[in-house]
Design an enzyme around this catalytic site. Sequence first.
Site, PDB file in Angstrom:
ATOM      1  N   ARG A   1       0.963  -1.022   0.202  1.00 43.11           N
ATOM      2  CA  ARG A   1       0.076   0.020   0.041  1.00 43.11           C
ATOM      3  C   ARG A   1       0.769   1.219  -0.002  1.00 43.11           C
ATOM      4  O   ARG A   1       0.732   2.247  -0.515  1.00 43.11           O
ATOM      5  CB  ARG A   1      -0.825   0.106   1.218  1.00 43.11           C
ATOM      6  CG  ARG A   1      -1.957   1.243   1.190  1.00 43.11           C
ATOM      7  CD  ARG A   1      -2.917   1.156   2.095  1.00 43.11           C
ATOM      8  NE  ARG A   1      -2.573   1.483   3.432  1.00 43.11           N
ATOM      9  CZ  ARG A   1      -3.201   1.130   4.625  1.00 43.11           C
ATOM     10  NH1 ARG A   1      -4.753   1.021   4.644  1.00 43.11           N
ATOM     11  NH2 ARG A   1      -2.655   1.512   5.801  1.00 43.11           N
TER      12      ARG A   1
ATOM     13  N   HIS B   1       6.632  22.766  -6.936  1.00 44.00           N
ATOM     14  CA  HIS B   1       7.178  21.771  -7.826  1.00 44.00           C
ATOM     15  C   HIS B   1       8.002  20.656  -6.976  1.00 44.00           C
ATOM     16  O   HIS B   1       9.150  20.787  -6.461  1.00 44.00           O
ATOM     17  CB  HIS B   1       8.368  22.441  -8.788  1.00 44.00           C
ATOM     18  CG  HIS B   1       8.687  21.809 -10.059  1.00 44.00           C
ATOM     19  ND1 HIS B   1       8.786  20.568 -10.027  1.00 44.00           N
ATOM     20  CD2 HIS B   1       9.139  22.331 -11.320  1.00 44.00           C
ATOM     21  CE1 HIS B   1       8.992  20.214 -11.379  1.00 44.00           C
ATOM     22  NE2 HIS B   1       9.448  21.188 -11.997  1.00 44.00           N
TER      23      HIS B   1
ATOM     24  N   LYS C   1      -2.453   7.573   1.173  1.00 47.73           N
ATOM     25  CA  LYS C   1      -1.991   7.707   2.832  1.00 47.73           C
ATOM     26  C   LYS C   1      -1.159   8.602   2.777  1.00 47.73           C
ATOM     27  O   LYS C   1       0.035   8.492   3.063  1.00 47.73           O
ATOM     28  CB  LYS C   1      -1.699   6.306   3.556  1.00 47.73           C
ATOM     29  CG  LYS C   1      -1.954   6.425   5.076  1.00 47.73           C
ATOM     30  CD  LYS C   1      -2.046   4.960   5.578  1.00 47.73           C
ATOM     31  CE  LYS C   1      -1.930   4.997   7.140  1.00 47.73           C
ATOM     32  NZ  LYS C   1      -2.996   5.487   7.773  1.00 47.73           N
TER      33      LYS C   1
END
Length: 297
Positions: free
Chosen positions: A58, A109, A157
């Site tokens: 994940r 950026h 997340k």
Amino acid sequence: MGHGVNRTVKIWIDGQLVPEDEAKVSVMDHGLLYGDGCFEGIRIYNGRIFKLGSHLRRMWDSAEEIRLQSPYSMEEVERAIRETVSANQLTDGYIRLVFTRGVGTLGLHPFLCPVPTVFVIADTIKLYPQELYESGMQIIVAERRRVPRECLDPQIKSLNYLNNILAKIEAIDAGVLEALMLNMEGWVSECTGDNVFVVKDGAVFTPPPDAGILNGITRQFLIDDLGPSLGLPIQEKLFRLEEVYQADELFLTGTAAEVIGVTRIGDRVIGDGTVGPITRRFVSEFRARVTSDAPED
């Protein structure tokens, strides 16, 4: 997180283990300047790192979504995690793995930040008070809605948790520890740090990922493993707040929370106001599975 008595916590950062007071991130790091990065919270049970493989996958998915390339391979990060756990002599505890965008300019950026910062914290964790697992939690419904997936997918997340934090502040202001969040369409999504499950007439439901949730590792463990093994299949479906109020039982899951029953939402009592039998089965089965031989993948 409370530290053990006289214990120097060692942090793994950018390839080395250092004492906590030497683990520093630059003020020019975009993780701090813009919340640009991602993280995982992972549990250690009885010397085993619960669902480490799932957490790492994940983490890499989150990093890929934000176009962040880890300077370390998944295997190297896994080694770093195990090294940190070992250096802190933990058999039970909590790991926080963080990738930040790294040091860059004062502009947004992200690709002007040449090297992401990677660090691993392993320490003890304070859960919800034990009595809440017996008597059930009280929560509220947050007025703040969950950020729509079209704007920022909650499956990432990310280090920017303000949406959750602002709802958590509503909970704390109301004298409770958790808040249920709805998405912009008014469907139940998740709590500020936990996934939500409803029990009605013996059936167990949880919102699907497209309700705008983080697909929790503990949530998925219940769906794939605990539910089927208890003969309680879990169905993903969209539902409204009304169905939560009319539930027989309500419980939350999360890495830190594990599995915990909810008995009140605001001034409304859920079911008979006690932690129900199906919730108790999930709680005890979860505890049994992780204390003996927690699965690491």
